[in-house]
Scaffold this active site. Structure first.
Site: not given
Ligand code: PNW
Length: 488
Positions: A95, A140, A186, A315, A317, A388, A435
């Site tokens: 991706r 993006h 996002e 995505n 995390y 991600e 990611w």
């Molecule tokens: C993503 N949160 O953003 C982005 O799509 C990427 O480009 C970035 O490098 C990656 O996360 C890591 O930060 C997010 O706080 C950043 O939940 C923060 C959050 C979610 C997505």
């Protein structure tokens, strides 16, 4: 509740042995993800026009290490080597994102930049030669700067029209080979970080603009989907969808007000985008709370946005406990609007998960299971991809230490076990992207944080060195047959 021991009893899969391919359906695939501004560099090459991130990173105090993506990890010149790495590690999909201003340098869609088209043709062709499926994201976060300066970027409805022209050019140029399109990555991060907290380009701080920026991203998304469906889908046979991000929101207690607060948080975060795509309008709770701040869709727009996806990308995390509150500081616009407090501790004060390098990122694999199941149940079981998932390390300065990324291996084991469990729970998850392929430009944190499976040596010619987690994935993908294991 949440008492850690009690809570984790519902997630026994987290305590199993290794994950393996056989924990996933046969057609399930694994990929890695990146984005253009974070890796390409070559900011003035190949006819590329500037983006809002070129301008934002030049403003004093915006980026932690005062860096930018001018060179990034030089993927523009090293894409062959990078794709070779993806292939060697055994990933089946990649991706990446297309830089709008490489295709239309001023964003207006007047004249296509052939050099930009050639660059992405090279990437796509190299991927296909190695049997890797391309998943292309059209946006993006790197809006052509001229669109920001001339029309006000995402605050102007016309941006949807220009996005449609750009998307059309991409479908026409690459759609014979790209079968999976993502319109926008996002939208929530652009709306909030771009227009509320101001930590992302274009760096604005407003209590109303986030809702306008979101509105226009939704319309831009739907415009692109409608063009794809009317002009290309039948001929090219591909799929198109949106990628949303979601921090899982777990009620802090069994109290009704905390449960409602967690649902409200999900409606503000995910529902803000998924409700319009599914029902044609924003969640009721957002309308009630935000009143005139929230723009209206016309009937025609509702028809355009409703059902405007073949799949959804998530995505994900990290997670938080959510409690109802009405007491939040003035500078917390968005959480104030939601009436929620985000809590990062279990009862007793233990952190909700192990902390990664970024202060927002705690390792809580169970949240991914819950987020996937929630989307499936709330939005009628759409085809899903995890687009991600990953964690970052703080740079200690020692290559040797950075390559031995034990916590990242733990992270992926847990989160993949959670995906496998979500599928067993009934979620229609088709694939997973880690990611990120490479350490890269981590937006406002610059190069201080490392999300890569592959280490990039910023001090020594940007050389690439796979970390333990990359070799762990290679073994997983080869079904454990690769006895060579760690090659270094
Ligand atoms: C993503 N949160 O953003 C982005 O799509 C990427 O480009 C970035 O490098 C990656 O996360 C890591 O930060 C997010 O706080 C950043 O939940 C923060 C959050 C979610 C997505």
């Amino acid at each position: 509740m949440p008492n850690k021991e009690e809570f984790l009893k519902d997630h026994p899969y987290l305590f199993n042995k290794e994950v393996s391919r056989s924990d996933f359906p046969p057609a399930f695939f694994f990929g890695v993800a990146t984005s253009a501004y974070q890796i390409e560099g070559a900011c003035n090459e190949g006819g590329r026009g500037p983006s809002i991130w070129d301008a934002f990173t030049r403003r004093e105090g915006t980026i932690l290490d005062a860096s930018n993506g001018d060179i990034a990890v030089d993927h523009y010149h090293r894409y062959k080597e990078d794709i070779e790495l993806i292939a060697k590690l055994g990933f089946e999909a990649y991706r990446f994102s297309i830089s709008w201003s490489r295709i239309f340098p001023d964003g207006l869609g007047t004249k296509i930049n052939e050099e930009g088209v050639t660059f992405y043709n090279n990437i796509i062709n190299t991927l296909l030669e190695r049997g890797i499926q391309p998943y292309a994201t059209l946006y993006h976060w790197d809006l052509p700067l001229h669109l920001e300066e001339s029309i006000g970027g995402w605050l102007n409805k016309d941006v949807a029209k220009y996005f449609g022209i750009y998307a059309d050019a991409c479908f026409a140029s690459f759609g014979d080979r790209v079968k999976h399109w993502i319109t926008i990555n996002e939208p929530q991060q652009t709306s909030i970080n771009g227009y509320d907290t101001g930590i992302f380009a274009p760096g604005r701080r407003s209590s109303t603009e986030p809702y306008l920026a979101a509105h226009h991203q939704i319309l831009a998304h739907a415009t692109a989907v409608s063009i794809y469906r009317s002009k290309y889908k039948e001929k090219q046979g591909g799929q198109i969808g949106l990628v949303v991000d979601c921090e899982w929101a777990e009620p802090k207690s069994n109290k009704v007000e905390d449960k409602i607060a967690a649902t409200r948080r999900l409606d503000f975060h995910l529902g803000w985008y998924l409700h319009p795509l599914y029902y044609g309008d924003y969640p009721e709770v957002m309308r009630e709370t935000l009143a005139e701040k929230l723009p209206m869709f016309t009937e025609e727009e509702k028809a355009l946005i409703r059902n405007s996806y073949d799949f959804l990308g998530l995505n994900h995390y990290t997670s938080r406990f959510i409690a109802h509150t009405t007491e939040l500081p003035e500078n917390h616009n968005f959480y104030r609007a939601q009436g929620v407090a985000r809590i990062d501790e279990w009862d007793g004060g233990e952190p909700i998960g192990e902390r990664a390098a970024s202060e927002w990122l705690y390792v809580c694999p169970w949240g991914l299971r819950k987020a996937l199941v929630y989307i499936s149940q709330r939005y009628n079981n759409p085809p899903l991809y995890v687009t991600e998932n990953g964690m970052d390390d703080e740079d200690t300065g020692s290559l040797h230490e950075m390559l031995d990324d034990k916590l990242r291996v733990q992270y992926y084991k847990g989160y993949l076990a959670a995906v496998s469990q979500a599928i067993k729970d009934g979620a229609n998850v088709r694939g997973y992207f880690a990611w990120s392929l490479l350490d890269n430009f981590e937006w406002q944190l610059g190069y201080t944080k490392r999300f890569g499976l592959v280490y990039v040596d910023y001090k020594n010619g940007l050389t690439r060195h796979p970390k333990s987690s990359a070799y762990w994935f290679a073994r997983l993908l080869k079904g454990g047959e690769d006895k060579k294991g760690k090659e270094d």
